[in-house]
Design a protein around this motif. Sequence first.
Motif, PDB file in Angstrom:
ATOM      1  N   SER A   1     -11.440  -1.044  -7.639  1.00  0.00           N
ATOM      2  CA  SER A   1     -10.628   0.103  -8.064  1.00  0.00           C
ATOM      3  C   SER A   1     -11.427   1.167  -8.794  1.00  0.00           C
ATOM      4  CB  SER A   1      -9.492  -0.373  -8.974  1.00  0.00           C
ATOM      5  OG  SER A   1     -10.002  -0.827 -10.223  1.00  0.00           O
ATOM      6  N   GLY A   2     -12.671   0.897  -9.102  1.00  0.00           N
ATOM      7  CA  GLY A   2     -13.468   1.844  -9.858  1.00  0.00           C
ATOM      8  C   GLY A   2     -13.181   1.818 -11.343  1.00  0.00           C
ATOM      9  N   GLY A   3     -12.767   0.655 -11.865  1.00  0.00           N
ATOM     10  CA  GLY A   3     -12.595   0.500 -13.303  1.00  0.00           C
ATOM     11  C   GLY A   3     -11.208   0.822 -13.820  1.00  0.00           C
ATOM     12  N   ARG A   4     -10.162   0.441 -13.071  1.00  0.00           N
ATOM     13  CA  ARG A   4      -8.795   0.805 -13.464  1.00  0.00           C
ATOM     14  C   ARG A   4      -7.930  -0.374 -13.892  1.00  0.00           C
ATOM     15  NH1 ARG A   4      -6.181   3.242  -8.775  1.00  0.00           N
ATOM     16  NH2 ARG A   4      -7.882   2.635  -7.387  1.00  0.00           N
ATOM     17  N   VAL A   5      -8.496  -1.554 -14.039  1.00  0.00           N
ATOM     18  CA  VAL A   5      -7.709  -2.755 -14.282  1.00  0.00           C
ATOM     19  C   VAL A   5      -7.354  -2.922 -15.760  1.00  0.00           C
ATOM     20  CG1 VAL A   5      -7.834  -5.297 -14.297  1.00  0.00           C
ATOM     21  CG2 VAL A   5      -8.481  -4.008 -12.253  1.00  0.00           C
ATOM     22  N   ILE A   6      -6.135  -3.406 -16.009  1.00  0.00           N
ATOM     23  CA  ILE A   6      -5.676  -3.830 -17.324  1.00  0.00           C
ATOM     24  C   ILE A   6      -5.238  -5.286 -17.187  1.00  0.00           C
ATOM     25  CG2 ILE A   6      -4.062  -3.439 -19.221  1.00  0.00           C
ATOM     26  CD1 ILE A   6      -3.567  -0.642 -17.959  1.00  0.00           C
TER      27      ILE A   6
ATOM     28  N   ALA B   1       0.829  -1.203   0.000  1.00  0.00           N
ATOM     29  CA  ALA B   1       0.000   0.000   0.000  1.00  0.00           C
ATOM     30  C   ALA B   1       0.866   1.257   0.000  1.00  0.00           C
ATOM     31  CB  ALA B   1      -0.937  -0.001   1.202  1.00  0.00           C
ATOM     32  N   GLU B   2       1.920   1.248   0.821  1.00  0.00           N
ATOM     33  CA  GLU B   2       2.824   2.393   0.858  1.00  0.00           C
ATOM     34  C   GLU B   2       3.507   2.585  -0.497  1.00  0.00           C
ATOM     35  OE1 GLU B   2       7.136   3.653   2.802  1.00  0.00           O
ATOM     36  OE2 GLU B   2       6.060   1.910   3.591  1.00  0.00           O
ATOM     37  N   ALA B   3       3.951   1.481  -1.090  1.00  0.00           N
ATOM     38  CA  ALA B   3       4.605   1.568  -2.394  1.00  0.00           C
ATOM     39  C   ALA B   3       3.660   2.126  -3.450  1.00  0.00           C
ATOM     40  CB  ALA B   3       5.107   0.184  -2.805  1.00  0.00           C
ATOM     41  N   ALA B   4       2.422   1.665  -3.441  1.00  0.00           N
ATOM     42  CA  ALA B   4       1.446   2.122  -4.426  1.00  0.00           C
ATOM     43  C   ALA B   4       1.153   3.608  -4.266  1.00  0.00           C
ATOM     44  CB  ALA B   4       0.162   1.303  -4.300  1.00  0.00           C
ATOM     45  N   ARG B   5       0.966   4.048  -3.028  1.00  0.00           N
ATOM     46  CA  ARG B   5       0.687   5.468  -2.780  1.00  0.00           C
ATOM     47  C   ARG B   5       1.871   6.340  -3.174  1.00  0.00           C
ATOM     48  NH1 ARG B   5      -2.178   3.459   1.924  1.00  0.00           N
ATOM     49  NH2 ARG B   5      -0.229   3.516   3.102  1.00  0.00           N
ATOM     50  N   THR B   6       3.084   5.889  -2.855  1.00  0.00           N
ATOM     51  CA  THR B   6       4.280   6.661  -3.186  1.00  0.00           C
ATOM     52  C   THR B   6       4.434   6.795  -4.694  1.00  0.00           C
ATOM     53  OG1 THR B   6       5.401   5.918  -1.170  1.00  0.00           O
ATOM     54  CG2 THR B   6       6.793   6.757  -2.950  1.00  0.00           C
TER      55      THR B   6
ATOM     56  N   PRO C   1       0.320 -12.117  -7.772  1.00  0.00           N
ATOM     57  CA  PRO C   1       0.114 -10.847  -8.479  1.00  0.00           C
ATOM     58  C   PRO C   1      -1.249 -10.210  -8.244  1.00  0.00           C
ATOM     59  CG  PRO C   1       0.062 -12.696 -10.018  1.00  0.00           C
ATOM     60  CD  PRO C   1       0.547 -13.231  -8.717  1.00  0.00           C
ATOM     61  N   LEU C   2      -2.304 -11.017  -8.135  1.00  0.00           N
ATOM     62  CA  LEU C   2      -3.640 -10.449  -7.971  1.00  0.00           C
ATOM     63  C   LEU C   2      -3.880  -9.965  -6.544  1.00  0.00           C
ATOM     64  CD1 LEU C   2      -5.690 -12.926 -10.183  1.00  0.00           C
ATOM     65  CD2 LEU C   2      -4.884 -10.630 -10.745  1.00  0.00           C
ATOM     66  N   ALA C   3      -3.263 -10.627  -5.569  1.00  0.00           N
ATOM     67  CA  ALA C   3      -3.372 -10.150  -4.193  1.00  0.00           C
ATOM     68  C   ALA C   3      -2.663  -8.806  -4.043  1.00  0.00           C
ATOM     69  CB  ALA C   3      -2.783 -11.171  -3.231  1.00  0.00           C
ATOM     70  N   VAL C   4      -1.479  -8.690  -4.633  1.00  0.00           N
ATOM     71  CA  VAL C   4      -0.733  -7.431  -4.583  1.00  0.00           C
ATOM     72  C   VAL C   4      -1.503  -6.329  -5.300  1.00  0.00           C
ATOM     73  CG1 VAL C   4       1.378  -6.272  -5.353  1.00  0.00           C
ATOM     74  CG2 VAL C   4       1.511  -8.550  -4.331  1.00  0.00           C
ATOM     75  N   LEU C   5      -2.102  -6.658  -6.448  1.00  0.00           N
ATOM     76  CA  LEU C   5      -2.849  -5.659  -7.209  1.00  0.00           C
ATOM     77  C   LEU C   5      -4.084  -5.186  -6.440  1.00  0.00           C
ATOM     78  CD1 LEU C   5      -2.145  -4.523 -10.025  1.00  0.00           C
ATOM     79  CD2 LEU C   5      -3.991  -5.927 -10.939  1.00  0.00           C
ATOM     80  N   THR C   6      -4.706  -6.091  -5.695  1.00  0.00           N
ATOM     81  CA  THR C   6      -5.864  -5.712  -4.882  1.00  0.00           C
ATOM     82  C   THR C   6      -5.470  -4.709  -3.801  1.00  0.00           C
ATOM     83  OG1 THR C   6      -6.871  -7.883  -5.257  1.00  0.00           O
ATOM     84  CG2 THR C   6      -7.727  -6.582  -3.434  1.00  0.00           C
ATOM     85  N   ALA C   7      -4.331  -4.965  -3.151  1.00  0.00           N
ATOM     86  CA  ALA C   7      -3.857  -4.025  -2.130  1.00  0.00           C
ATOM     87  C   ALA C   7      -3.583  -2.656  -2.746  1.00  0.00           C
ATOM     88  CB  ALA C   7      -2.594  -4.572  -1.470  1.00  0.00           C
TER      89      ALA C   7
ATOM     90  N   ALA D   1      -5.046  -1.426  -5.367  1.00  0.00           N
ATOM     91  CA  ALA D   1      -6.335  -0.826  -5.744  1.00  0.00           C
ATOM     92  C   ALA D   1      -6.950  -0.071  -4.581  1.00  0.00           C
ATOM     93  CB  ALA D   1      -7.291  -1.916  -6.234  1.00  0.00           C
ATOM     94  N   VAL D   2      -6.847  -0.640  -3.391  1.00  0.00           N
ATOM     95  CA  VAL D   2      -7.430  -0.006  -2.204  1.00  0.00           C
ATOM     96  C   VAL D   2      -6.649   1.247  -1.820  1.00  0.00           C
ATOM     97  CG1 VAL D   2      -7.895  -0.339   0.253  1.00  0.00           C
ATOM     98  CG2 VAL D   2      -8.362  -2.195  -1.363  1.00  0.00           C
ATOM     99  N   ALA D   3      -5.335   1.242  -2.068  1.00  0.00           N
ATOM    100  CA  ALA D   3      -4.476   2.323  -1.594  1.00  0.00           C
ATOM    101  C   ALA D   3      -4.386   3.505  -2.545  1.00  0.00           C
ATOM    102  CB  ALA D   3      -3.064   1.773  -1.339  1.00  0.00           C
ATOM    103  N   THR D   4      -4.894   3.377  -3.763  1.00  0.00           N
ATOM    104  CA  THR D   4      -4.721   4.426  -4.766  1.00  0.00           C
ATOM    105  C   THR D   4      -6.068   4.916  -5.278  1.00  0.00           C
ATOM    106  OG1 THR D   4      -4.521   2.752  -6.513  1.00  0.00           O
ATOM    107  CG2 THR D   4      -2.470   3.542  -5.502  1.00  0.00           C
ATOM    108  N   GLU D   5      -6.020   6.001  -6.070  1.00  0.00           N
ATOM    109  CA  GLU D   5      -7.257   6.603  -6.544  1.00  0.00           C
ATOM    110  C   GLU D   5      -7.345   6.700  -8.065  1.00  0.00           C
ATOM    111  OE1 GLU D   5      -7.629  10.391  -4.700  1.00  0.00           O
ATOM    112  OE2 GLU D   5      -7.849   9.577  -2.672  1.00  0.00           O
ATOM    113  N   GLU D   6      -6.219   6.907  -8.759  1.00  0.00           N
ATOM    114  CA  GLU D   6      -6.282   7.210 -10.177  1.00  0.00           C
ATOM    115  C   GLU D   6      -5.440   6.314 -11.065  1.00  0.00           C
ATOM    116  OE1 GLU D   6      -5.317  11.298 -10.705  1.00  0.00           O
ATOM    117  OE2 GLU D   6      -7.091  12.031  -9.636  1.00  0.00           O
ATOM    118  N   VAL D   7      -4.325   5.782 -10.582  1.00  0.00           N
ATOM    119  CA  VAL D   7      -3.411   5.025 -11.447  1.00  0.00           C
ATOM    120  C   VAL D   7      -4.094   3.780 -12.011  1.00  0.00           C
ATOM    121  CG1 VAL D   7      -1.249   5.789 -10.403  1.00  0.00           C
ATOM    122  CG2 VAL D   7      -2.483   3.842  -9.414  1.00  0.00           C
TER     123      VAL D   7
END
Length: 326
Positions: free
Chosen positions: A115-120, A26-31, A73-79, A81-87
Motif C-alpha cells: 500500500s505504500g505505508g498506509r496500514v494501521i 476492490a470496487e467497494a474500496a475505490r468507491t 480481514p487481512l485478505a480483504v485489506l490486501t485487495a 490496498a491494491v485498489a486504492t491510492e491514498e486512504v
Amino acid sequence: MRLGLRLPQRLGVDLQHDLVEAARTAEAARTAEAAGYASLWTYELLLFPETPVEPYAPPDVPWPESGRQAADPLAVLTAAAVATEEVRLGTAVLIAALHTPVQLAKQLATIDQISGGRVIAGMGVGWSTDGFQAAGATRADRGRFLDETLDVFDAVWGPDPVTFRGPRVVIDNASVLPKPVSKIPVMLGGGASNLGRGTSSNALRRIAERADGWLPLLTTPGPAGAAELRASWDRIRHMASEYGRDTSRMEMVVVGNVTFTDRPAGPDRSAFAGTLDQIMDDIHTAAEAGADELIVDLNLQDWFTGTRRMLETAVEIRARAVAAGV
C-alpha cells in the motif's frame, strides 16, 4: 472529524452469492475512496458458534444473524490496498490470541509495503471463548498474548538481525522481512464499557502506555455519550503523559456499528441504532466527543441485498456529513 468505512466482509447463508459479493472488495474500496472516506477498515470474526459459550453482549444479547461469518480481514485489506491510492487501511480489530505474532507482523508489514505505508494495526484482546478455543488459546491468555504480540511487533519491525525471547516466541539473531515502509501505528480497542463488558484498568493502562491510538465504541447517544467518551479519552491521555508520551500524536478513532430501523428508535436506544437521521446525530456526537475519526460499519444490515446497496448508503452518509460540516 474524518470518516472511515468498514469494508463489506460478511458471509451469510447463501455463500455462493456472498462470495461473489465479497469479490467486489476492490470496487467497494475505490468507491469509498472516491466518495471521500479517509480510511477503510476490516474486522475479525473467526467463527459463528451455534451454541456459544457466552452471549454476544451481557446479559443475554444473542449473536447477530447478519454477521454469521466474515471473510478474512487481512485478505480483504490486501485487495483494498491494491485498489486504492491514498486512504489509510486499518483493522478494527484483530484479536491477538488468534494469531501467531511473527506471522501477523509479516502479514501487516507486507500489506504496508503493497500500500505504500498506509496500514494501521488495530488490535484487541477479544472476548469469545469459542474463538479462543478454536485457536488453541483461552480467555485467560488474551491479555498476555496481546502484550507479547505488541513486543514482537516492536522487535521484528525494527532493524535486523532480530533477537527476541518471550513466553511463546523465540527469535535468535535472525532477519525478519519485510519491514514496514515506516512505523505502523498500533491502535487498541477496549478499555471502556463497550458492549456492556465493563471497564478494564489494565486495558486503559495498555492503551496509555503502548498504543498510538484508541478504538472505542460509542454506545450512548447524545451529550451523555459524548461526555462519557471524552472523559475516558482524557483519562487515557493523562495516563499516557505520565508515561512521558507525546499525547498530541495519539488518535481516538470511534467505531460506529450501524443498525438501521424503519421508525425512529426510542430514547433508550443505543448509539448508531435508528433511522438515518438518528445515525447522523450520532456522527455529530462522536465529533463532539473529540474523535479524530469515525468508522462507519454497515455490515450488520440484513436488508442489504448486496455490496452495491451498502455502498450507496455509505456514499449518502458521507455526503450528508460533508453538508452538515462534520
